[in-house]
Enzyme design. Structure first.
Site, PDB file in Angstrom:
ATOM      1  CE1 TYR A 187      50.793  22.917  50.451  1.00 41.34           C
ATOM      2  CE2 TYR A 187      51.440  21.448  48.665  1.00 41.34           C
ATOM      3  CZ  TYR A 187      51.011  21.632  49.962  1.00 41.34           C
ATOM      4  OH  TYR A 187      50.806  20.562  50.773  1.00 41.34           O
TER       5      TYR A 187
ATOM      6  CE1 TYR B  56      48.645  66.991  35.757  1.00 37.82           C
ATOM      7  CE2 TYR B  56      49.365  69.253  36.066  1.00 37.82           C
ATOM      8  CZ  TYR B  56      49.318  68.100  35.294  1.00 37.82           C
ATOM      9  OH  TYR B  56      49.923  68.063  34.071  1.00 37.82           O
ATOM     10  CB  ALA B  57      42.498  67.859  41.882  1.00 43.32           C
TER      11      ALA B  57
ATOM     12  CE  LYS C  87      42.867  19.983  43.078  1.00 38.11           C
ATOM     13  NZ  LYS C  87      41.841  18.957  43.334  1.00 38.11           N
TER      14      LYS C  87
ATOM     15  CG  ASP D  15      40.707  60.911  50.916  1.00 34.24           C
ATOM     16  OD1 ASP D  15      41.168  59.986  50.220  1.00 34.24           O
ATOM     17  OD2 ASP D  15      40.651  60.877  52.161  1.00 34.24           O
TER      18      ASP D  15
ATOM     19  CG  ASN E   3      46.130  60.164  56.746  1.00 37.58           C
ATOM     20  OD1 ASN E   3      47.246  59.870  56.320  1.00 37.58           O
ATOM     21  ND2 ASN E   3      45.467  61.248  56.375  1.00 37.58           N
ATOM     22  CB  CYS E   4      46.216  54.272  57.691  1.00 46.05           C
ATOM     23  SG  CYS E   4      46.154  55.097  56.091  1.00 46.05           S
TER      24      CYS E   4
ATOM     25  N   PRO F 143      43.993  73.019  32.967  1.00 44.68           N
ATOM     26  CG  PRO F 143      44.702  73.430  30.794  1.00 44.68           C
ATOM     27  CD  PRO F 143      43.571  73.686  31.729  1.00 44.68           C
TER      28      PRO F 143
HETATM   29  C1  LIG Z   1      56.685  59.978  53.285  1.00 39.98           C
HETATM   30  C2  LIG Z   1      56.304  60.312  51.885  1.00 39.98           C
HETATM   31  C3  LIG Z   1      56.564  61.756  51.602  1.00 39.98           C
HETATM   32  C4  LIG Z   1      57.194  59.436  51.024  1.00 39.98           C
HETATM   33  O1  LIG Z   1      57.087  59.677  49.675  1.00 39.98           O
HETATM   34  P1  LIG Z   1      58.092  58.932  48.686  1.00 39.98           P
HETATM   35  O2  LIG Z   1      59.483  59.415  48.889  1.00 39.98           O
HETATM   36  O3  LIG Z   1      57.530  59.045  47.328  1.00 39.98           O
HETATM   37  O4  LIG Z   1      57.943  57.404  49.101  1.00 39.98           O
HETATM   38  P2  LIG Z   1      58.980  56.349  49.675  1.00 39.98           P
HETATM   39  O5  LIG Z   1      59.801  56.847  50.783  1.00 39.98           O
HETATM   40  O6  LIG Z   1      58.141  55.148  49.930  1.00 39.98           O
HETATM   41  O7  LIG Z   1      59.973  56.053  48.455  1.00 39.98           O
HETATM   42  C5  LIG Z   1      59.499  55.611  47.259  1.00 39.98           C
HETATM   43  C6  LIG Z   1      60.554  55.866  46.210  1.00 39.98           C
HETATM   44  O8  LIG Z   1      61.725  55.124  46.475  1.00 39.98           O
HETATM   45  C7  LIG Z   1      62.064  54.300  45.375  1.00 39.98           C
HETATM   46  N1  LIG Z   1      62.654  53.109  45.945  1.00 39.98           N
HETATM   47  C8  LIG Z   1      62.181  52.383  46.972  1.00 39.98           C
HETATM   48  N2  LIG Z   1      63.047  51.415  47.272  1.00 39.98           N
HETATM   49  C9  LIG Z   1      64.073  51.535  46.416  1.00 39.98           C
HETATM   50  C10 LIG Z   1      65.283  50.811  46.250  1.00 39.98           C
HETATM   51  N3  LIG Z   1      65.612  49.803  47.044  1.00 39.98           N
HETATM   52  N4  LIG Z   1      66.124  51.194  45.278  1.00 39.98           N
HETATM   53  C11 LIG Z   1      65.815  52.233  44.478  1.00 39.98           C
HETATM   54  N5  LIG Z   1      64.679  52.951  44.606  1.00 39.98           N
HETATM   55  C12 LIG Z   1      63.830  52.589  45.577  1.00 39.98           C
HETATM   56  C13 LIG Z   1      60.797  54.106  44.633  1.00 39.98           C
HETATM   57  O9  LIG Z   1      61.017  53.811  43.279  1.00 39.98           O
HETATM   58  C14 LIG Z   1      60.113  55.432  44.839  1.00 39.98           C
HETATM   59  O10 LIG Z   1      60.682  56.390  43.974  1.00 39.98           O
HETATM   60  P3  LIG Z   1      59.900  56.971  42.698  1.00 39.98           P
HETATM   61  O11 LIG Z   1      58.527  57.367  43.159  1.00 39.98           O
HETATM   62  O12 LIG Z   1      60.739  58.106  42.277  1.00 39.98           O
HETATM   63  O13 LIG Z   1      59.877  55.851  41.742  1.00 39.98           O
HETATM   64  C15 LIG Z   1      54.806  60.054  51.598  1.00 39.98           C
HETATM   65  O14 LIG Z   1      54.599  58.694  51.305  1.00 39.98           O
HETATM   66  C16 LIG Z   1      53.980  60.379  52.802  1.00 39.98           C
HETATM   67  O15 LIG Z   1      53.791  61.523  53.139  1.00 39.98           O
HETATM   68  N6  LIG Z   1      53.459  59.346  53.514  1.00 39.98           N
HETATM   69  C17 LIG Z   1      52.732  59.536  54.768  1.00 39.98           C
HETATM   70  C18 LIG Z   1      51.279  59.961  54.557  1.00 39.98           C
HETATM   71  C19 LIG Z   1      50.439  58.878  54.008  1.00 39.98           C
HETATM   72  O16 LIG Z   1      50.766  58.297  52.988  1.00 39.98           O
HETATM   73  N7  LIG Z   1      49.300  58.615  54.671  1.00 39.98           N
HETATM   74  C20 LIG Z   1      48.387  57.616  54.254  1.00 39.98           C
HETATM   75  C21 LIG Z   1      48.902  56.280  54.581  1.00 39.98           C
HETATM   76  S1  LIG Z   1      48.968  56.032  56.335  1.00 39.98           S
HETATM   77  C1  LIG Z   2      42.308  14.335  48.366  1.00 37.09           C
HETATM   78  C2  LIG Z   2      42.244  14.457  46.893  1.00 37.09           C
HETATM   79  C3  LIG Z   2      41.848  13.153  46.294  1.00 37.09           C
HETATM   80  C4  LIG Z   2      41.187  15.524  46.643  1.00 37.09           C
HETATM   81  O1  LIG Z   2      40.877  15.688  45.314  1.00 37.09           O
HETATM   82  P1  LIG Z   2      39.649  16.650  44.926  1.00 37.09           P
HETATM   83  O2  LIG Z   2      38.375  16.073  45.371  1.00 37.09           O
HETATM   84  O3  LIG Z   2      39.788  16.974  43.489  1.00 37.09           O
HETATM   85  O4  LIG Z   2      39.990  17.997  45.723  1.00 37.09           O
HETATM   86  P2  LIG Z   2      39.225  18.788  46.863  1.00 37.09           P
HETATM   87  O5  LIG Z   2      38.733  17.936  47.961  1.00 37.09           O
HETATM   88  O6  LIG Z   2      40.143  19.872  47.208  1.00 37.09           O
HETATM   89  O7  LIG Z   2      37.930  19.374  46.118  1.00 37.09           O
HETATM   90  C5  LIG Z   2      38.045  20.183  45.030  1.00 37.09           C
HETATM   91  C6  LIG Z   2      36.716  20.205  44.304  1.00 37.09           C
HETATM   92  O8  LIG Z   2      35.714  20.774  45.114  1.00 37.09           O
HETATM   93  C7  LIG Z   2      35.112  21.881  44.447  1.00 37.09           C
HETATM   94  N1  LIG Z   2      34.767  22.820  45.496  1.00 37.09           N
HETATM   95  C8  LIG Z   2      35.563  23.213  46.520  1.00 37.09           C
HETATM   96  N2  LIG Z   2      34.866  24.016  47.333  1.00 37.09           N
HETATM   97  C9  LIG Z   2      33.622  24.117  46.827  1.00 37.09           C
HETATM   98  C10 LIG Z   2      32.452  24.797  47.244  1.00 37.09           C
HETATM   99  N3  LIG Z   2      32.410  25.497  48.362  1.00 37.09           N
HETATM  100  N4  LIG Z   2      31.356  24.682  46.480  1.00 37.09           N
HETATM  101  C11 LIG Z   2      31.368  23.965  45.362  1.00 37.09           C
HETATM  102  N5  LIG Z   2      32.448  23.271  44.935  1.00 37.09           N
HETATM  103  C12 LIG Z   2      33.557  23.365  45.670  1.00 37.09           C
HETATM  104  C13 LIG Z   2      36.117  22.348  43.471  1.00 37.09           C
HETATM  105  O9  LIG Z   2      35.516  23.008  42.399  1.00 37.09           O
HETATM  106  C14 LIG Z   2      36.749  21.048  43.064  1.00 37.09           C
HETATM  107  O10 LIG Z   2      35.926  20.366  42.178  1.00 37.09           O
HETATM  108  P3  LIG Z   2      36.273  20.209  40.607  1.00 37.09           P
HETATM  109  O11 LIG Z   2      37.699  19.766  40.525  1.00 37.09           O
HETATM  110  O12 LIG Z   2      35.312  19.232  40.120  1.00 37.09           O
HETATM  111  O13 LIG Z   2      36.057  21.593  40.061  1.00 37.09           O
HETATM  112  C15 LIG Z   2      43.610  14.872  46.266  1.00 37.09           C
HETATM  113  O14 LIG Z   2      43.781  16.255  46.327  1.00 37.09           O
HETATM  114  C16 LIG Z   2      44.737  14.231  47.017  1.00 37.09           C
HETATM  115  O15 LIG Z   2      44.971  13.072  46.922  1.00 37.09           O
HETATM  116  N6  LIG Z   2      45.489  15.013  47.833  1.00 37.09           N
HETATM  117  C17 LIG Z   2      46.531  14.508  48.691  1.00 37.09           C
HETATM  118  C18 LIG Z   2      47.834  14.224  47.933  1.00 37.09           C
HETATM  119  C19 LIG Z   2      48.530  15.453  47.516  1.00 37.09           C
HETATM  120  O16 LIG Z   2      47.960  16.304  46.847  1.00 37.09           O
HETATM  121  N7  LIG Z   2      49.821  15.564  47.874  1.00 37.09           N
HETATM  122  C20 LIG Z   2      50.619  16.700  47.531  1.00 37.09           C
HETATM  123  C21 LIG Z   2      50.287  17.870  48.373  1.00 37.09           C
HETATM  124  S1  LIG Z   2      50.758  17.567  50.062  1.00 37.09           S
END
Ligand SMILES: CC(C)(COP(=O)(O)OP(=O)(O)OC[C@H]1O[C@@H](n2cnc3c(N)ncnc32)[C@H](O)[C@@H]1OP(=O)(O)O)[C@@H](O)C(=O)NCCC(=O)NCCS
Ligand SMILES: CC(C)(COP(=O)(O)OP(=O)(O)OC[C@H]1O[C@@H](n2cnc3c(N)ncnc32)[C@H](O)[C@@H]1OP(=O)(O)O)[C@@H](O)C(=O)NCCC(=O)NCCS
Ligand SMILES: Cc1cc2nc3c(=O)[nH]c(=O)nc-3n(C[C@H](O)[C@H](O)[C@H](O)COP(=O)(O)OP(=O)(O)OC[C@H]3O[C@@H](n4cnc5c(N)ncnc54)[C@H](O)[C@@H]3O)c2cc1C
Ligand SMILES: Cc1cc2nc3c(=O)[nH]c(=O)nc-3n(C[C@H](O)[C@H](O)[C@H](O)COP(=O)(O)OP(=O)(O)OC[C@H]3O[C@@H](n4cnc5c(N)ncnc54)[C@H](O)[C@@H]3O)c2cc1C
Lengths: 550, 550
Positions: free
Chosen positions: A428, A281-282, A436, A285, A43-44, A278
């Site tokens: 990260y 079941y339903a 963060k 949607d 459907n989706c 009982p």
């Molecule tokens: C196609 C359809 C009948 C499939 O039902 P299904 O067989 O239960 O679902 P899947 O094919 O995703 O398989 C899931 C099952 O495989 C199992 N499984 C998935 N990967 C696995 C893996 N690698 N190893 C072992 N088991 C696995 C899961 O545990 C699950 O089994 P369980 O429910 O018995 O636990 C049903 O999802 C359907 O009609 N979908 C289309 C309609 C629809 O959903 N529309 C809205 C969204 S667009």
């Molecule tokens: C740059 C650096 C000094 C920033 O430190 P910081 O000021 O604590 O971090 P940020 O700029 O992300 O800001 C976070 C703060 O803003 C606040 N904040 C963020 N968005 C907000 C919003 N929309 N409204 C209100 N507060 C907000 C958060 O609550 C947080 O404050 P708190 O810690 O007092 O709660 C530090 O992260 C740094 O040196 N980074 C580079 C080095 C590094 O991390 N290297 C490894 C990764 S590559």
């Protein structure tokens, strides 16, 4: 011999039930009834085949009756409609829609997964051919054929829910100019208005004719031309109208059989997904679920829950007792380049339900800013004031939105609080995140409010601010002023604030703001520790304010 | 007057401490010492500037001393090395590396965030100019200048950790042919071997000369030519050698001051990040942390933990008591197009620590298969046998890996079990996921094993299988056999299995397999319910088996 189970509905919920049932039990007799021509379709994916993003129609047909037979030994009967349940006799009356033949079939257990129907309001002209709804393969074929075979230029989409918006994008993709009509003042009601204002603006830049707070009143045909008449009186000439104003749960079968219907209008079930009978079941949607956060009966028609409920129903039928614990409504959509997503309750819903909550907005990049392609997203978190428990989250951005909403939905599911978010150790390296992560940052910002380290101010207040008493303090750099300013702000760049405190009046109230809230928070901390007692930081900063005003 | 805090180290941990300290307290005197020329730089971005992915060097300089002064009023002293701590007098001896001047500075609280040094083993020839390590801006400049200014064609990277692999990718990006030397039989030791075998294969297809189970023995120079001599005797002519075989925590300062050093070799701290002297905090790569899953002292040098520890140290110093609850080692890397990620404990580590665990492998697409661009990922989950608690997760794929590892790391952090994964309501629309997300699917597959619905077999067993007693049953479609088969398999396609059961012998043991394990599970269920008592399903299916064998 095993049990005999009949399943009504052969798509998301129904087919999932059937497959799991078979895996649990080889000797259960399983009959799956589907009144349409297709089972197990995606459907989706329907809007995307109309948009030719999904090119091959058969990609949408996940399973066929033959394959379900071969793999799962399911007796699939397409074009068979369940008409009536005789609960006493445990019989189901069934109509073969091809032959017209009506017959009965007994059951031990019955599973209802009939889905929902698109709502079509009784307005003048809505019955003409060019007004479509989209629910199944047939609907899709009709719309696609109409577009393929006619020289059409313009479409009206009625309803700004996610299906409406996906249709809008896909019609645009087909080269149509699209007008969207939405009765409320915002699209995507699972998000709050300030968050979707970015979506509104994005759609406008893509050339969408956005009509908010305006609904369809009628459709008119005149000299071979078609017009959508809006409630406001506006009249839009168009070639095609898509109605996507919501769905109505299919409850006829259940109602006729005297099964309980919930207050929300869906079939009522207990935690094991059993109806008031009982043996029946339903799922999907058609049912009423418990809203996981609000804890009230609700209808949340989504594919993930339908599939999971199907599996749970099958488990219960085969004796592995399992509860369904409610739906939190996690959802996401791609609308052109922008991605709105939400999980848990929106602020407006919490307000309606008298929750005592707190909101925080932040903006973060999807990954390290210094790595190419970093893009900002705005995040909104809503938590319970008394204990910091997370009630809802909303994100609007361009990449990495799905990741954060999934982490936050996991947090909501496990009743985590804002401090738990601070601790999460998320993956990260520069292409994927930041030391963060935005989710940690949400936790930090929320924790600071919870602990009283800073008080937030909100965009809603700015309109009617008494500028004598409350002073807007813009602490951005000089160059940023070119992006615009909130009216009546005074301006002191953050880095000179400590030196210029004497220009400010400790008796006044200040609302600090920067672009997104981070520096505004630092400014607020400086003021608060220097004898200013009434200081707040504008949540979301100038960026959010501007998005709402645009 | 407020307290006086000195911070040793001005990058990830140090600068984070300084910033949070200032936000918490305007009147604390904060001195940040950094012996190098730069503070607050993006260590994690260094390889990408060498690869010219991050073009501008200044992008890596997140903060300057001037900006830290202006915004946070921090007294930043670059080119200043902390030499000695006098704990009794609470004095620090400091050397100004520019002037040679040595002076002392008193402190109320001291924070050590000196990081770690790249390990350089005492092997012959490693001291020549063309052997580099990468830790800071200066190291990066040297490597980049060497590449920019010399006509070089070949590089040797020693060590297959994530820094080595990122360097490898970036050198390749600069047009160099690269040989990787790795002493153990796999790269990325936080993942298990079968999972990284896909990474090995991917690197080989990109032309990397992969030397596993082989280390560097010496570097030789001959007639202006350079050679890496391997332990195996192999000799590789090269222009450039990057050593990335791990880091050694910088503990000299702490050791000289008589602070406790942990069994892992890092500075020992308590839960509040205090060393054995309560006035001295230590954070970052230099410290010993608690492994969150194994619950043992460990060293896990990552930026996220360093940043968070800095914030916690600052909170504790300013009287907001907060614990650091251990590191789970969530990490991710991009290596050409493939993305390996992990969180929690690897199987090998759990084995060493005598955990009673169970493994499950599945393969799922990153989003709905019918939506364009769907790509598979392999997921491995390890849970505790007795209660299903999740102990570790590993993923290798091409897109969407980061999302699932983050959800799983959240699950580990909150002591979730495999059944909790089944319930998660993750965001689904076709471009982003599936109605049953890979994380749900892991929960389903693990839950089935836990509940005894299926028993897994593992690739390790296949080598020495007694094919008389244990029969490999390939249930894939005919056409799939062209991809290869596990030797000595018999073949019955799943869809005809029910009809051909009489070809099998109920007294024998069967291992079913398909491509990834899903259909093998269905086959196993059919056999188990038809009187076959010894049936297992090959975890990860043929795909995993083949990846390991390749
Ligand atoms: C196609 C359809 C009948 C499939 O039902 P299904 O067989 O239960 O679902 P899947 O094919 O995703 O398989 C899931 C099952 O495989 C199992 N499984 C998935 N990967 C696995 C893996 N690698 N190893 C072992 N088991 C696995 C899961 O545990 C699950 O089994 P369980 O429910 O018995 O636990 C049903 O999802 C359907 O009609 N979908 C289309 C309609 C629809 O959903 N529309 C809205 C969204 S667009
Ligand atoms: C740059 C650096 C000094 C920033 O430190 P910081 O000021 O604590 O971090 P940020 O700029 O992300 O800001 C976070 C703060 O803003 C606040 N904040 C963020 N968005 C907000 C919003 N929309 N409204 C209100 N507060 C907000 C958060 O609550 C947080 O404050 P708190 O810690 O007092 O709660 C530090 O992260 C740094 O040196 N980074 C580079 C080095 C590094 O991390 N290297 C490894 C990764 S590559
Ligand atoms: C265009 C579109 C896009 C969507 N996109 C998303 C999305 O991105 N994400 C998301 O989570 N959800 C999405 N959904 C919603 C999702 O498809 C539904 O939540 C899900 O299909 C519900 O499953 P179900 O089994 O209850 O109903 P369905 O899947 O609709 O199946 C019900 C079936 O029962 C049959 N039936 C009804 N009554 C009878 C009867 N009496 N006898 C025999 N058969 C009967 C119907 O013909 C129907 O085929 C979308 C829906 C549509 C229409
Ligand atoms: C190339 C590279 C890539 C990386 N990629 C990632 C990644 O993708 N993801 C990830 O999570 N982590 C990554 N890391 C690891 C991460 O950078 C570190 O975990 C983090 O920087 C540790 O912070 P720290 O404060 O402990 O040490 P550092 O950030 O190294 O800071 C310590 C500073 O202290 C200074 N110093 C030491 N002794 C003294 C003294 N006596 N006096 C004054 N100053 C002193 C040093 O000069 C140094 O600048 C990477 C590291 C490198 C080198």
């Amino acid at each position: 011999m095993g049990k005999k189970v009949i399943i009504v509905g052969g798509v998301a919920g129904g087919a999932s039930t059937a497959a799991r049932l078979r895996r649990m039990s080889e000797d259960t007799e399983i009959i799956m009834l589907e009144k349409g021509e297709y089972i197990s379709f995606a459907n989706c994916g329907l809007p995307y085949h109309i948009g030719e993003v999904i090119e091959k129609r058969e990609e949408l047909l996940v399973q066929t009756p033959e394959a379900m037979k071969a793999r799962f030994n399911i007796d699939v009967r397409i074009m068979h409609e369940a008409l009536d349940i005789d609960r006493k006799e445990k019989n189901l009356k069934i109509k073969n829609l091809e032959t017209g033949n009506i017959y009965t079939e007994s059951y031990d257990k019955l599973v209802l997964s009939p889905g929902a129907d698109p709502i079509k309001p009784p307005l003048p002209g809505l019955d003409i051919e060019e007004v479509y709804t989209l629910r199944n393969i047939r609907d899709m074929d009709l719309i696609k054929e109409y577009i393929d075979n006619n020289e059409i230029k313009h479409a009206v989409v009625v309803g700004g829910g996610f299906i409406g918006l996906e249709m809008l994008e896909n019609l645009h993709q087909r080269g149509l100019k699209v007008s969207l009509l939405e009765l409320t003042d915002q699209v995507m009601r699972t998000l709050d208005k300030e968050m979707v204002s970015m979506v509104h603006n994005h759609m406008r830049t893509k050339g969408v004719d956005l009509n908010l707070s305006d609904g369809i009143a009628a459709v008119e045909k005149e000299n071979g031309k078609k017009f959508a008449l809006l409630q406001s009186g506006k009249r839009i000439e168009t070639d095609l109208i898509i109605l996507s104003i919501g769905v109505k749960p299919k409850t006829e079968l259940a109602e006729k059989a005297g099964l309980d219907i919930g207050v929300s209008g869906g079939i009522k079930v207990n935690q094991y997904l059993q109806t008031s009978d009982p043996n029946i079941y339903a799922i999907g949607d058609a049912i009423e679920v418990k809203d996981f956060v609000i804890n009230e009966p609700s209808r949340i028609p989504l594919a993930g829950p339908a599939n999971k409920q199907g599996r749970i129903a099958a488990n219960n039928i085969t004796g592995r007792k399992e509860k369904y614990n409610g739906t939190q409504g996690t959802s996401i959509a791609k609308i052109f380049d922008i991605i709105p997503a939400s999980t848990g309750a929106a602020e407006k819903k919490l307000k309606e339900n008298d929750f005592n909550y707190q909101v925080v907005h932040i903006t973060s990049n999807n990954h390290a800013s210094y790595y190419p392609g970093a893009l900002p997203m705005m995040l909104k978190l809503i938590y319970q004031k008394k204990d910091g428990r997370i009630l809802g989250a909303q994100i609007v951005g361009f990449a990495g939105v799905d990741k954060r909403i999934d982490v936050l939905s996991t947090a909501i599911r496990h009743q985590m609080n804002i401090f738990d978010l601070q601790e999460l150790e998320l993956a990260y390296s520069p292409p994927f995140g930041s030391a963060k992560d935005p989710v940690n940052m949400l936790g930090f910002a929320a924790g600071n409010i919870y602990n009283g380290l800073v008080k937030p101010a909100f965009w809603q207040e700015l309109d009617e601010l008494d500028n004598e008493e409350i002073i807007l303090l813009d602490i951005r750099e000089n160059i940023e002023l070119e992006l615009g300013q909130i009216p009546n702000s005074i301006h002191i760049p953050l880095n000179s604030l400590r030196d210029r405190l004497d220009e400010l009046d400790k008796d006044k109230e200040y609302i600090t703001y920067c672009a997104v809230g981070l520096r505004g928070y630092i400014a607020a901390r400086i003021l608060m520790q220097n004898g200013f007692n009434k200081v707040r930081n504008l949540s979301g900063g100038y960026k959010l304010y501007k998005a709402v005003m645009d």
